[in-house]
Design a protein around this motif. Structure first.
Motif, PDB file in Angstrom:
ATOM      1  N   SER A  62       0.822  -1.216   0.000  1.00  0.00           N
ATOM      2  CA  SER A  62       0.000   0.000   0.000  1.00  0.00           C
ATOM      3  C   SER A  62       0.853   1.262   0.000  1.00  0.00           C
ATOM      4  O   SER A  62       0.452   2.276   0.560  1.00  0.00           O
ATOM      5  N   TRP A  63       2.029   1.215  -0.615  1.00  0.00           N
ATOM      6  CA  TRP A  63       2.906   2.386  -0.562  1.00  0.00           C
ATOM      7  C   TRP A  63       2.370   3.502  -1.441  1.00  0.00           C
ATOM      8  O   TRP A  63       1.708   3.266  -2.452  1.00  0.00           O
ATOM      9  N   ARG A  64       2.648   4.738  -1.030  1.00  0.00           N
ATOM     10  CA  ARG A  64       2.183   5.929  -1.744  1.00  0.00           C
ATOM     11  C   ARG A  64       3.373   6.649  -2.364  1.00  0.00           C
ATOM     12  O   ARG A  64       4.293   7.032  -1.652  1.00  0.00           O
ATOM     13  N   PRO A  65       3.357   6.830  -3.669  1.00  0.00           N
ATOM     14  CA  PRO A  65       4.465   7.524  -4.313  1.00  0.00           C
ATOM     15  C   PRO A  65       4.594   8.964  -3.837  1.00  0.00           C
ATOM     16  O   PRO A  65       3.633   9.577  -3.350  1.00  0.00           O
ATOM     17  N   ALA A  66       5.793   9.496  -4.024  1.00  0.00           N
ATOM     18  CA  ALA A  66       6.067  10.900  -3.741  1.00  0.00           C
ATOM     19  C   ALA A  66       5.951  11.709  -5.023  1.00  0.00           C
ATOM     20  O   ALA A  66       6.189  11.206  -6.119  1.00  0.00           O
ATOM     21  N   MET A  67       5.555  12.970  -4.870  1.00  0.00           N
ATOM     22  CA  MET A  67       5.597  13.889  -5.999  1.00  0.00           C
ATOM     23  C   MET A  67       6.026  15.254  -5.511  1.00  0.00           C
ATOM     24  O   MET A  67       5.995  15.550  -4.310  1.00  0.00           O
ATOM     25  N   GLY A  68       6.447  16.113  -6.447  1.00  0.00           N
ATOM     26  CA  GLY A  68       6.848  17.467  -6.112  1.00  0.00           C
ATOM     27  C   GLY A  68       6.169  18.460  -7.032  1.00  0.00           C
ATOM     28  O   GLY A  68       6.019  18.206  -8.233  1.00  0.00           O
ATOM     29  N   ASN A  69       5.746  19.578  -6.475  1.00  0.00           N
ATOM     30  CA  ASN A  69       5.044  20.622  -7.225  1.00  0.00           C
ATOM     31  C   ASN A  69       5.448  21.994  -6.701  1.00  0.00           C
ATOM     32  O   ASN A  69       5.856  22.136  -5.549  1.00  0.00           O
ATOM     33  N   SER A  70       5.250  23.001  -7.539  1.00  0.00           N
ATOM     34  CA  SER A  70       5.704  24.340  -7.170  1.00  0.00           C
ATOM     35  C   SER A  70       4.768  25.066  -6.217  1.00  0.00           C
ATOM     36  O   SER A  70       5.195  25.936  -5.472  1.00  0.00           O
ATOM     37  N   ASP A  71       3.466  24.731  -6.254  1.00  0.00           N
ATOM     38  CA  ASP A  71       2.466  25.528  -5.526  1.00  0.00           C
ATOM     39  C   ASP A  71       2.542  26.988  -5.984  1.00  0.00           C
ATOM     40  O   ASP A  71       2.519  27.925  -5.176  1.00  0.00           O
ATOM     41  N   THR A  72       2.632  27.171  -7.284  1.00  0.00           N
ATOM     42  CA  THR A  72       2.828  28.500  -7.865  1.00  0.00           C
ATOM     43  C   THR A  72       1.713  29.469  -7.485  1.00  0.00           C
ATOM     44  O   THR A  72       0.524  29.173  -7.654  1.00  0.00           O
ATOM     45  N   HIS A  73       2.123  30.605  -6.968  1.00  0.00           N
ATOM     46  CA  HIS A  73       1.256  31.759  -6.777  1.00  0.00           C
ATOM     47  C   HIS A  73       1.833  33.001  -7.458  1.00  0.00           C
ATOM     48  O   HIS A  73       1.088  33.879  -7.879  1.00  0.00           O
ATOM     49  N   LEU A  74       3.171  33.055  -7.546  1.00  0.00           N
ATOM     50  CA  LEU A  74       3.855  34.272  -7.960  1.00  0.00           C
ATOM     51  C   LEU A  74       4.720  34.035  -9.192  1.00  0.00           C
ATOM     52  O   LEU A  74       5.028  32.896  -9.558  1.00  0.00           O
ATOM     53  N   GLU A  75       5.134  35.108  -9.790  1.00  0.00           N
ATOM     54  CA  GLU A  75       6.068  35.077 -10.917  1.00  0.00           C
ATOM     55  C   GLU A  75       7.348  34.339 -10.527  1.00  0.00           C
ATOM     56  O   GLU A  75       7.859  34.494  -9.418  1.00  0.00           O
ATOM     57  N   GLY A  76       7.859  33.505 -11.429  1.00  0.00           N
ATOM     58  CA  GLY A  76       9.132  32.839 -11.221  1.00  0.00           C
ATOM     59  C   GLY A  76       9.080  31.555 -10.430  1.00  0.00           C
ATOM     60  O   GLY A  76      10.130  30.961 -10.148  1.00  0.00           O
ATOM     61  N   GLN A  77       7.907  31.081 -10.061  1.00  0.00           N
ATOM     62  CA  GLN A  77       7.824  29.880  -9.232  1.00  0.00           C
ATOM     63  C   GLN A  77       7.518  28.607 -10.020  1.00  0.00           C
ATOM     64  O   GLN A  77       7.904  27.517  -9.591  1.00  0.00           O
ATOM     65  N   ILE A  78       6.852  28.707 -11.144  1.00  0.00           N
ATOM     66  CA  ILE A  78       6.337  27.509 -11.799  1.00  0.00           C
ATOM     67  C   ILE A  78       7.466  26.556 -12.185  1.00  0.00           C
ATOM     68  O   ILE A  78       8.537  26.966 -12.626  1.00  0.00           O
ATOM     69  N   GLY A  79       7.223  25.284 -11.935  1.00  0.00           N
ATOM     70  CA  GLY A  79       8.193  24.251 -12.258  1.00  0.00           C
ATOM     71  C   GLY A  79       9.287  24.051 -11.248  1.00  0.00           C
ATOM     72  O   GLY A  79      10.171  23.209 -11.447  1.00  0.00           O
ATOM     73  N   ILE A  80       9.257  24.766 -10.133  1.00  0.00           N
ATOM     74  CA  ILE A  80      10.288  24.654  -9.095  1.00  0.00           C
ATOM     75  C   ILE A  80       9.638  24.201  -7.789  1.00  0.00           C
ATOM     76  O   ILE A  80       9.155  25.031  -7.019  1.00  0.00           O
ATOM     77  N   PRO A  81       9.565  22.883  -7.552  1.00  0.00           N
ATOM     78  CA  PRO A  81      10.017  21.774  -8.382  1.00  0.00           C
ATOM     79  C   PRO A  81       8.890  21.272  -9.283  1.00  0.00           C
ATOM     80  O   PRO A  81       7.824  21.883  -9.362  1.00  0.00           O
ATOM     81  N   HIS A  82       9.139  20.111  -9.916  1.00  0.00           N
ATOM     82  CA  HIS A  82       8.095  19.463 -10.709  1.00  0.00           C
ATOM     83  C   HIS A  82       8.339  17.959 -10.722  1.00  0.00           C
ATOM     84  O   HIS A  82       9.382  17.480 -10.288  1.00  0.00           O
ATOM     85  N   THR A  83       7.345  17.224 -11.224  1.00  0.00           N
ATOM     86  CA  THR A  83       7.409  15.773 -11.270  1.00  0.00           C
ATOM     87  C   THR A  83       7.648  15.311 -12.698  1.00  0.00           C
ATOM     88  O   THR A  83       7.035  15.837 -13.632  1.00  0.00           O
ATOM     89  N   VAL A  84       8.543  14.346 -12.857  1.00  0.00           N
ATOM     90  CA  VAL A  84       8.870  13.776 -14.162  1.00  0.00           C
ATOM     91  C   VAL A  84       8.311  12.363 -14.197  1.00  0.00           C
ATOM     92  O   VAL A  84       8.708  11.519 -13.384  1.00  0.00           O
ATOM     93  N   VAL A  85       7.386  12.095 -15.099  1.00  0.00           N
ATOM     94  CA  VAL A  85       6.648  10.828 -15.088  1.00  0.00           C
ATOM     95  C   VAL A  85       6.753  10.136 -16.436  1.00  0.00           C
ATOM     96  O   VAL A  85       6.698  10.784 -17.483  1.00  0.00           O
ATOM     97  N   PHE A  86       6.931   8.810 -16.395  1.00  0.00           N
ATOM     98  CA  PHE A  86       6.986   8.033 -17.637  1.00  0.00           C
ATOM     99  C   PHE A  86       5.581   7.562 -17.994  1.00  0.00           C
ATOM    100  O   PHE A  86       4.906   6.901 -17.200  1.00  0.00           O
TER     101      PHE A  86
END
Length: 329
Positions: free
Chosen positions: A184-208
């Motif tokens: 029942s393991w739960r994968p990890a992910m990362g997201n920017s929680d962008t609200h402001l200029e310059g935040q998007i993609g920092i971090p992000h998830t790379v998925v196959f």
């Protein structure tokens, strides 16, 4: 260090590849600074192939996002559900669907709300479990959630990695052994929680995934076929092989009791370190050269390690990338 070889992380069209995406994004339609059009432009400039709209306690505004999607840029519909005892992401919701936010641990309504998302094929993500503000601490049990957001974006412009992320990563890492044992393991992910200029993609998830579609992206994240990068400048390839069988992130490797070689190829982290982690904690660490590109190998067996995952860190200790586990059987 040997020569590097990386699978493509961007692909023309909708074929099988590693795709980069940010699944926690706010626009002017909640409390963000940027319009959807601006976010789409900046996401593509940051090397992203998909984003998810996660306005607070509301669906994506009608007509605001659909025209921005293309064959090589996907927009997933979602919502950030900001309850009184923690926030969570509902990803892959239907157009206009709103998940109720007015619940908390004590009222027992969380399972009903999670079911609303699961019934439409969506994904439920425990968001920034140790966020340092009222209601930011995640008080719900992880049972019923599909994924844990172990890396949330910038609180201030000069702090890409902070103590609340470190606490979440440690908590998630320590739970993996028991969760993998029970299936029942739960994968990890990362997201920017962008609200402001310059935040998007920092971090992000790379998925196959086999194709760039909402269904495929959510399935890949749910299965843990993913890793987290601080930016598109960082690339990681992580595999394990035993007796000519090879497994990648989120997959299971049948070892038949033999020796396993885990290999991490990293690019874009000058003078960084690569550490290998199993159910015994951190088991190996090796440096990267000044150009940030190198290959690190470590041997084990399924008897010694139920799984193996890696973390890549900068010299100051901030995480540059981390992977979900490869499970050894």
């Amino acid at each position: 260090m040997s020569s590097l070889s990386f699978p493509p992380t961007r692909a023309v069209g909708r074929g099988a590849a590693w795709y980069r995406g940010d699944c926690h994004v706010h626009s002017v339609h909640s409390d963000g600074e940027l319009a959807p059009e601006e976010l789409a432009v900046r996401a593509r400039a940051a090397g992203l192939d998909f984003i998810a709209t996660t306005e607070h306690n509301s669906a994506a505004a009608p007509g605001a996002w659909g025209h921005l999607a293309t064959d090589d840029f996907l927009i997933v519909l979602g919502e950030e559900v900001t309850t009184k005892t923690g926030h969570w992401l509902a990803l892959g919701t239907n157009p206009g669907q709103v998940v109720d936010w007015n619940h908390q641990v004590s009222d027992g309504l969380i399972d009903q709300c999670l079911d609303q998302v699961h019934q439409v094929g969506g994904l439920c993500v425990a968001a920034h479990p140790h966020a340092p503000y009222p209601s930011g601490d995640f008080m719900f049990p992880f049972r019923g959630f599909d994924v844990v957001e172990v890396w949330n974006g910038l609180w201030t412009s000069d702090r890409p990695w902070n103590a609340d992320n470190e606490a979440t990563l440690a908590e998630w890492g320590m739970s993996l052994a028991a969760d993998i044992h029970t299936g029942s393991w739960r994968p990890a992910m990362g997201n920017s929680d962008t609200h402001l200029e310059g935040q998007i993609g920092i971090p992000h998830t790379v998925v196959f995934v086999e194709e760039l579609s909402t269904e495929a992206i959510l399935a890949g994240i749910r299965a843990g076929r993913s890793w987290i990068a601080e930016s598109a400048d960082v690339n990681v390839s992580f595999t394990a092989n035993a007796h000519r069988r090879v497994a990648g992130v989120g997959e299971r490797l049948a070892t038949h009791g033999g020796q396993v070689e885990a290999q991490a190829a990293v690019q874009g982290v000058p003078m960084g370190t690569v550490s290998f982690h199993t159910d015994r904690g951190e088991v190996h660490r090796a440096p990267l050269p000044g150009d940030g590109a190198g290959v690190v190998r470590w041997d084990t067996t399924a008897g010694d390690s139920a799984f193996v995952r890696i973390e890549v860190r900068h010299p100051n200790g901030h995480v540059a990338a981390l992977t979900n586990p490869i499970i050894l059987t």
